[in-house]
Design an enzyme around this catalytic site. Structure first.
Site, mmCIF file in Angstrom:
data_model
loop_
_atom_site.group_PDB
_atom_site.id
_atom_site.type_symbol
_atom_site.label_atom_id
_atom_site.label_comp_id
_atom_site.label_asym_id
_atom_site.label_seq_id
_atom_site.Cartn_x
_atom_site.Cartn_y
_atom_site.Cartn_z
ATOM 1 N N ASP A 1 0.835 -1.209 0.000
ATOM 2 C CA ASP A 1 0.000 0.000 0.000
ATOM 3 C C ASP A 1 0.872 1.263 0.000
ATOM 4 O OD1 ASP A 1 0.884 -0.104 2.606
ATOM 5 O OD2 ASP A 1 -1.106 0.046 3.524
ATOM 6 N N SER A 2 2.211 1.073 -0.050
ATOM 7 C CA SER A 2 3.099 2.211 -0.296
ATOM 8 C C SER A 2 2.814 2.824 -1.659
ATOM 9 C CB SER A 2 4.568 1.768 -0.211
ATOM 10 O OG SER A 2 4.792 0.633 -1.019
ATOM 11 N N ASP B 1 -1.177 -6.168 -0.113
ATOM 12 C CA ASP B 1 -1.502 -5.539 1.180
ATOM 13 C C ASP B 1 -3.012 -5.374 1.351
ATOM 14 O OD1 ASP B 1 0.597 -4.986 2.901
ATOM 15 O OD2 ASP B 1 1.159 -3.135 1.879
ATOM 16 N N LYS C 1 -0.997 -9.347 3.060
ATOM 17 C CA LYS C 1 -0.227 -8.838 4.205
ATOM 18 C C LYS C 1 -1.112 -7.891 5.000
ATOM 19 C CE LYS C 1 3.338 -5.756 3.839
ATOM 20 N NZ LYS C 1 2.825 -4.588 4.590
ATOM 21 N N GLU D 1 -1.042 -5.325 8.775
ATOM 22 C CA GLU D 1 -0.204 -4.703 9.797
ATOM 23 C C GLU D 1 -0.785 -4.952 11.181
ATOM 24 O OE1 GLU D 1 0.573 -0.569 8.966
ATOM 25 O OE2 GLU D 1 1.196 -1.003 6.914
ATOM 26 N N GLU E 1 9.642 -3.739 10.290
ATOM 27 C CA GLU E 1 10.021 -2.451 9.703
ATOM 28 C C GLU E 1 10.630 -1.521 10.740
ATOM 29 O OE1 GLU E 1 7.160 -0.615 7.084
ATOM 30 O OE2 GLU E 1 8.334 1.235 6.943
HETATM 31 O O1 KIV Z 1 3.594 -1.059 1.544
HETATM 32 C C1 KIV Z 1 4.768 -1.477 1.460
HETATM 33 O O2 KIV Z 1 5.463 -1.279 0.459
HETATM 34 C C2 KIV Z 1 5.301 -2.216 2.595
HETATM 35 C C3 KIV Z 1 6.752 -2.544 2.587
HETATM 36 C C4 KIV Z 1 7.519 -1.310 2.805
HETATM 37 C C5 KIV Z 1 7.086 -3.603 3.558
HETATM 38 O O3 KIV Z 1 4.588 -2.537 3.486
#
Ligand code: KIV
Length: 274
Positions: A49-50, A88, A118, A120, A187
Protein backbone atom coordinates in the site's frame (compact mmCIF):
# COMPACT_ATOMS: atom_id res chain seq x y z
CA UNK A 1 -1.73 -29.86 -15.38
CA UNK A 2 -5.25 -28.95 -14.31
CA UNK A 3 -6.44 -25.41 -15.07
CA UNK A 4 -6.94 -24.72 -11.39
CA UNK A 5 -3.40 -25.69 -10.32
CA UNK A 6 -1.46 -22.70 -9.01
CA UNK A 7 0.90 -21.34 -11.66
CA UNK A 8 3.32 -19.56 -9.32
CA UNK A 9 6.43 -21.52 -8.61
CA UNK A 10 7.13 -20.02 -5.18
CA UNK A 11 4.36 -20.54 -2.63
CA UNK A 12 3.90 -19.02 0.83
CA UNK A 13 4.78 -22.43 2.33
CA UNK A 14 8.02 -22.48 0.34
CA UNK A 15 8.86 -19.02 1.74
CA UNK A 16 8.10 -20.29 5.27
CA UNK A 17 10.41 -23.26 4.72
CA UNK A 18 13.29 -20.87 3.99
CA UNK A 19 13.60 -19.91 7.69
CA UNK A 20 17.29 -19.80 8.57
CA UNK A 21 18.29 -20.64 4.98
CA UNK A 22 19.41 -18.57 2.00
CA UNK A 23 18.30 -14.93 2.27
CA UNK A 24 14.76 -14.34 0.99
CA UNK A 25 14.71 -11.56 -1.62
CA UNK A 26 11.58 -9.41 -1.70
CA UNK A 27 10.64 -6.19 -3.51
CA UNK A 28 7.49 -4.22 -4.11
CA UNK A 29 5.91 -3.78 -7.55
CA UNK A 30 2.67 -2.04 -8.48
CA UNK A 31 2.58 -2.18 -12.28
CA UNK A 32 2.93 -4.77 -15.02
CA UNK A 33 6.17 -3.42 -16.57
CA UNK A 34 7.90 -3.24 -13.18
CA UNK A 35 6.66 -6.70 -12.16
CA UNK A 36 8.04 -8.10 -15.42
CA UNK A 37 11.50 -6.74 -14.55
CA UNK A 38 11.38 -7.74 -10.89
CA UNK A 39 9.74 -11.20 -11.05
CA UNK A 40 12.64 -13.35 -12.34
CA UNK A 41 15.05 -12.01 -9.71
CA UNK A 42 13.11 -12.17 -6.45
CA UNK A 43 11.36 -14.73 -4.27
CA UNK A 44 8.43 -12.54 -3.28
CA UNK A 45 6.73 -9.48 -4.77
CA UNK A 46 4.67 -7.29 -2.48
CA UNK A 47 1.97 -5.11 -3.99
CA UNK A 48 2.34 -2.74 -1.08
CA UNK A 49 0.00 0.00 0.00
CA UNK A 50 3.10 2.21 -0.30
CA UNK A 51 1.58 2.75 -3.74
CA UNK A 52 -0.25 5.56 -1.94
CA UNK A 53 2.97 7.56 -2.10
CA UNK A 54 4.82 6.00 -5.05
CA UNK A 55 1.92 5.98 -7.54
CA UNK A 56 -0.75 8.31 -6.20
CA UNK A 57 1.28 11.07 -4.53
CA UNK A 58 -0.54 10.73 -1.20
CA UNK A 59 1.29 11.60 2.02
CA UNK A 60 0.30 8.42 3.96
CA UNK A 61 -1.11 4.96 3.21
CA UNK A 62 -4.31 5.68 5.11
CA UNK A 63 -6.33 6.69 2.01
CA UNK A 64 -5.69 3.51 0.01
CA UNK A 65 -8.81 1.61 -1.11
CA UNK A 66 -9.48 -2.05 -1.87
CA UNK A 67 -10.15 -1.07 -5.49
CA UNK A 68 -6.66 0.44 -5.79
CA UNK A 69 -5.04 -2.70 -4.34
CA UNK A 70 -7.09 -4.94 -6.62
CA UNK A 71 -6.26 -2.98 -9.80
CA UNK A 72 -2.51 -3.02 -9.07
CA UNK A 73 -2.55 -6.55 -7.66
CA UNK A 74 -4.17 -7.85 -10.84
CA UNK A 75 -1.58 -6.11 -13.02
CA UNK A 76 1.30 -7.62 -11.03
CA UNK A 77 -0.13 -11.14 -10.74
CA UNK A 78 -0.91 -11.14 -14.46
CA UNK A 79 2.71 -10.34 -15.33
CA UNK A 80 4.62 -12.51 -12.86
CA UNK A 81 5.22 -16.23 -13.09
CA UNK A 82 8.04 -16.93 -10.65
CA UNK A 83 7.70 -14.95 -7.42
CA UNK A 84 5.15 -15.36 -4.65
CA UNK A 85 2.84 -12.33 -5.04
CA UNK A 86 1.44 -10.83 -1.82
CA UNK A 87 -1.09 -7.96 -1.75
CA UNK A 88 -1.50 -5.54 1.18
CA UNK A 89 -4.87 -5.26 2.90
CA UNK A 90 -5.58 -1.51 3.04
CA UNK A 91 -6.25 0.46 6.22
CA UNK A 92 -9.81 0.07 7.50
CA UNK A 93 -10.53 -3.10 5.53
CA UNK A 94 -9.59 -5.73 8.15
CA UNK A 95 -9.06 -4.35 11.68
CA UNK A 96 -12.68 -4.46 12.85
CA UNK A 97 -13.08 -8.24 13.10
CA UNK A 98 -11.73 -11.53 11.76
CA UNK A 99 -14.89 -11.83 9.63
CA UNK A 100 -14.31 -8.41 8.04
CA UNK A 101 -10.68 -9.38 7.37
CA UNK A 102 -11.77 -12.66 5.78
CA UNK A 103 -14.23 -10.91 3.45
CA UNK A 104 -11.59 -8.39 2.35
CA UNK A 105 -8.79 -10.93 1.99
CA UNK A 106 -11.00 -13.36 0.06
CA UNK A 107 -12.10 -10.57 -2.29
CA UNK A 108 -8.52 -9.45 -2.89
CA UNK A 109 -7.33 -13.00 -3.48
CA UNK A 110 -10.15 -13.95 -5.85
CA UNK A 111 -10.05 -10.68 -7.80
CA UNK A 112 -6.24 -10.52 -8.16
CA UNK A 113 -5.13 -14.15 -8.05
CA UNK A 114 -2.43 -13.31 -5.46
CA UNK A 115 -0.93 -16.05 -3.29
CA UNK A 116 -1.28 -14.28 0.06
CA UNK A 117 -2.17 -11.04 1.81
CA UNK A 118 -0.23 -8.84 4.20
CA UNK A 119 -1.69 -7.00 7.17
CA UNK A 120 -0.20 -4.70 9.80
CA UNK A 121 -0.33 -5.31 13.54
CA UNK A 122 0.93 -7.71 16.20
CA UNK A 123 -0.88 -9.10 19.22
CA UNK A 124 -4.11 -7.31 18.34
CA UNK A 125 -4.19 -9.01 14.93
CA UNK A 126 -3.19 -12.52 16.08
CA UNK A 127 -6.79 -13.76 16.32
CA UNK A 128 -7.46 -12.45 12.81
CA UNK A 129 -4.31 -14.07 11.41
CA UNK A 130 -5.34 -17.40 12.93
CA UNK A 131 -8.87 -16.98 11.51
CA UNK A 132 -7.54 -16.32 8.00
CA UNK A 133 -4.77 -18.93 7.94
CA UNK A 134 -7.07 -21.67 9.23
CA UNK A 135 -9.48 -20.82 6.39
CA UNK A 136 -7.00 -21.05 3.54
CA UNK A 137 -5.63 -17.50 3.38
CA UNK A 138 -1.85 -17.28 3.83
CA UNK A 139 -0.88 -14.16 5.78
CA UNK A 140 2.31 -12.15 5.91
CA UNK A 141 2.39 -10.10 9.11
CA UNK A 142 3.95 -6.64 9.49
CA UNK A 143 5.26 -5.38 12.85
CA UNK A 144 7.60 -2.72 14.24
CA UNK A 145 6.84 0.50 12.40
CA UNK A 146 3.36 -0.01 10.95
CA UNK A 147 2.74 2.89 8.54
CA UNK A 148 -1.07 2.53 8.54
CA UNK A 149 -0.93 3.53 12.24
CA UNK A 150 1.02 6.72 11.51
CA UNK A 151 -1.71 8.89 13.04
CA UNK A 152 -1.59 6.93 16.30
CA UNK A 153 2.20 6.53 16.36
CA UNK A 154 2.75 10.21 15.58
CA UNK A 155 5.29 9.63 12.80
CA UNK A 156 7.71 7.20 11.19
CA UNK A 157 10.47 7.05 13.80
CA UNK A 158 12.49 3.93 14.70
CA UNK A 159 10.52 1.50 16.88
CA UNK A 160 11.80 -0.60 19.75
CA UNK A 161 14.52 1.63 21.16
CA UNK A 162 13.07 1.60 24.68
CA UNK A 163 12.85 -1.65 26.66
CA UNK A 164 9.09 -1.31 26.95
CA UNK A 165 8.63 -0.89 23.21
CA UNK A 166 11.11 -3.67 22.38
CA UNK A 167 9.27 -6.08 24.70
CA UNK A 168 5.94 -5.18 23.09
CA UNK A 169 7.32 -5.74 19.58
CA UNK A 170 8.82 -9.08 20.62
CA UNK A 171 5.38 -10.10 21.94
CA UNK A 172 3.86 -8.97 18.63
CA UNK A 173 6.34 -11.14 16.73
CA UNK A 174 5.62 -14.20 18.85
CA UNK A 175 1.87 -13.69 18.59
CA UNK A 176 1.73 -13.35 14.79
CA UNK A 177 4.11 -16.28 14.25
CA UNK A 178 2.11 -18.52 16.59
CA UNK A 179 -1.09 -17.42 14.83
CA UNK A 180 0.29 -18.86 11.59
CA UNK A 181 1.85 -15.97 9.63
CA UNK A 182 4.05 -17.56 6.95
CA UNK A 183 6.49 -14.64 7.25
CA UNK A 184 6.82 -11.46 9.29
CA UNK A 185 7.92 -8.07 7.95
CA UNK A 186 9.86 -6.14 10.59
CA UNK A 187 10.02 -2.45 9.70
CA UNK A 188 12.42 0.13 11.13
CA UNK A 189 13.51 -1.47 14.40
CA UNK A 190 16.92 -1.76 16.05
CA UNK A 191 19.32 -4.52 15.04
CA UNK A 192 19.39 -6.23 18.49
CA UNK A 193 15.60 -6.44 18.51
CA UNK A 194 15.46 -7.78 14.93
CA UNK A 195 18.10 -10.37 15.87
CA UNK A 196 16.23 -11.48 19.00
CA UNK A 197 12.97 -11.83 17.04
CA UNK A 198 14.63 -13.70 14.17
CA UNK A 199 16.20 -16.14 16.63
CA UNK A 200 12.97 -16.56 18.63
CA UNK A 201 10.19 -17.13 16.04
CA UNK A 202 9.67 -19.99 13.61
CA UNK A 203 8.48 -17.79 10.74
CA UNK A 204 11.04 -16.08 8.51
CA UNK A 205 11.58 -12.40 9.27
CA UNK A 206 11.74 -9.98 6.36
CA UNK A 207 13.50 -6.77 7.27
CA UNK A 208 13.08 -3.24 5.99
CA UNK A 209 15.26 -0.97 8.07
CA UNK A 210 15.80 -3.89 10.45
CA UNK A 211 19.39 -4.87 9.53
CA UNK A 212 20.94 -7.89 7.83
CA UNK A 213 20.10 -10.30 10.66
CA UNK A 214 16.62 -10.95 9.25
CA UNK A 215 15.88 -14.05 7.16
CA UNK A 216 15.17 -11.83 4.15
CA UNK A 217 14.97 -8.24 2.99
CA UNK A 218 12.35 -6.08 1.33
CA UNK A 219 12.55 -2.59 -0.17
CA UNK A 220 10.21 -0.36 -2.12
CA UNK A 221 11.54 -0.81 -5.66
CA UNK A 222 11.07 2.87 -6.49
CA UNK A 223 13.46 3.76 -3.64
CA UNK A 224 16.24 1.42 -4.74
CA UNK A 225 16.11 2.56 -8.38
CA UNK A 226 16.09 6.24 -7.36
CA UNK A 227 12.73 7.22 -8.84
CA UNK A 228 12.46 9.97 -6.25
CA UNK A 229 15.17 12.53 -5.77
CA UNK A 230 14.09 13.91 -2.40
CA UNK A 231 13.26 10.71 -0.45
CA UNK A 232 16.38 9.01 0.91
CA UNK A 233 15.72 6.89 4.01
CA UNK A 234 18.82 5.64 5.88
CA UNK A 235 17.86 2.00 5.31
CA UNK A 236 17.78 2.19 1.49
CA UNK A 237 20.76 1.62 -0.78
CA UNK A 238 20.25 3.28 -4.17
CA UNK A 239 21.29 0.98 -7.00
CA UNK A 240 20.34 3.43 -9.77
CA UNK A 241 19.34 7.05 -10.31
CA UNK A 242 16.54 6.58 -12.83
CA UNK A 243 14.87 9.92 -12.03
CA UNK A 244 17.90 11.65 -13.56
CA UNK A 245 17.78 9.47 -16.70
CA UNK A 246 14.04 10.04 -17.10
CA UNK A 247 14.38 13.79 -16.71
CA UNK A 248 17.28 13.95 -19.17
CA UNK A 249 15.20 12.03 -21.74
CA UNK A 250 12.25 14.39 -21.30
CA UNK A 251 14.45 17.50 -21.55
CA UNK A 252 16.01 16.13 -24.78
CA UNK A 253 12.60 15.28 -26.23
CA UNK A 254 11.20 18.75 -25.46
CA UNK A 255 14.24 20.41 -26.97
CA UNK A 256 14.07 18.23 -30.13
CA UNK A 257 10.37 18.98 -30.64
CA UNK A 258 10.92 22.72 -30.20
CA UNK A 259 13.86 22.68 -32.64
CA UNK A 260 11.92 20.39 -35.05
CA UNK A 261 14.61 17.71 -34.76
CA UNK A 262 11.89 15.15 -33.94
CA UNK A 263 10.20 13.43 -35.68
CA UNK A 264 12.55 12.71 -38.60
CA UNK A 265 11.80 10.68 -41.78
CA UNK A 266 12.46 7.35 -40.01
CA UNK A 267 9.44 8.02 -37.73
CA UNK A 268 7.07 9.11 -40.52
CA UNK A 269 4.54 7.08 -42.57
CA UNK A 270 4.41 7.77 -46.31
CA UNK A 271 1.52 6.87 -48.64
CA UNK A 272 3.49 3.90 -50.06
CA UNK A 273 5.92 1.85 -48.04
CA UNK A 274 9.27 0.96 -49.64
O1 KIV B 1 3.59 -1.06 1.54
C1 KIV B 1 4.77 -1.48 1.46
O2 KIV B 1 5.46 -1.28 0.46
C2 KIV B 1 5.30 -2.22 2.59
C3 KIV B 1 6.75 -2.54 2.59
C4 KIV B 1 7.52 -1.31 2.81
C5 KIV B 1 7.09 -3.60 3.56
O3 KIV B 1 4.59 -2.54 3.49
Amino acid sequence: MSKTAPSKSITPSAIKARKGGPAIVCLTSYTAPMAQLVDPHVDLILVGDSLAMTIYGMTTTVGVTQEMMIAHGRAVVGTSSHACVVVDLPFGSYEESPAQAFRTAARIMTETGCAAVKLEGGMTMAETIHFLTSRGIPVMAHIGLTPQAVNALGGYSVRGRSDVEATAIMRDAEAVAEAGAFSVVIEKTTEPLARAITERIASPTIGIGASAVCDGQILVVDDLIGLFTDFRPKFVRRYAEVAQSIEAAIVNYASDVRARRFPTPEHVFQAHSH
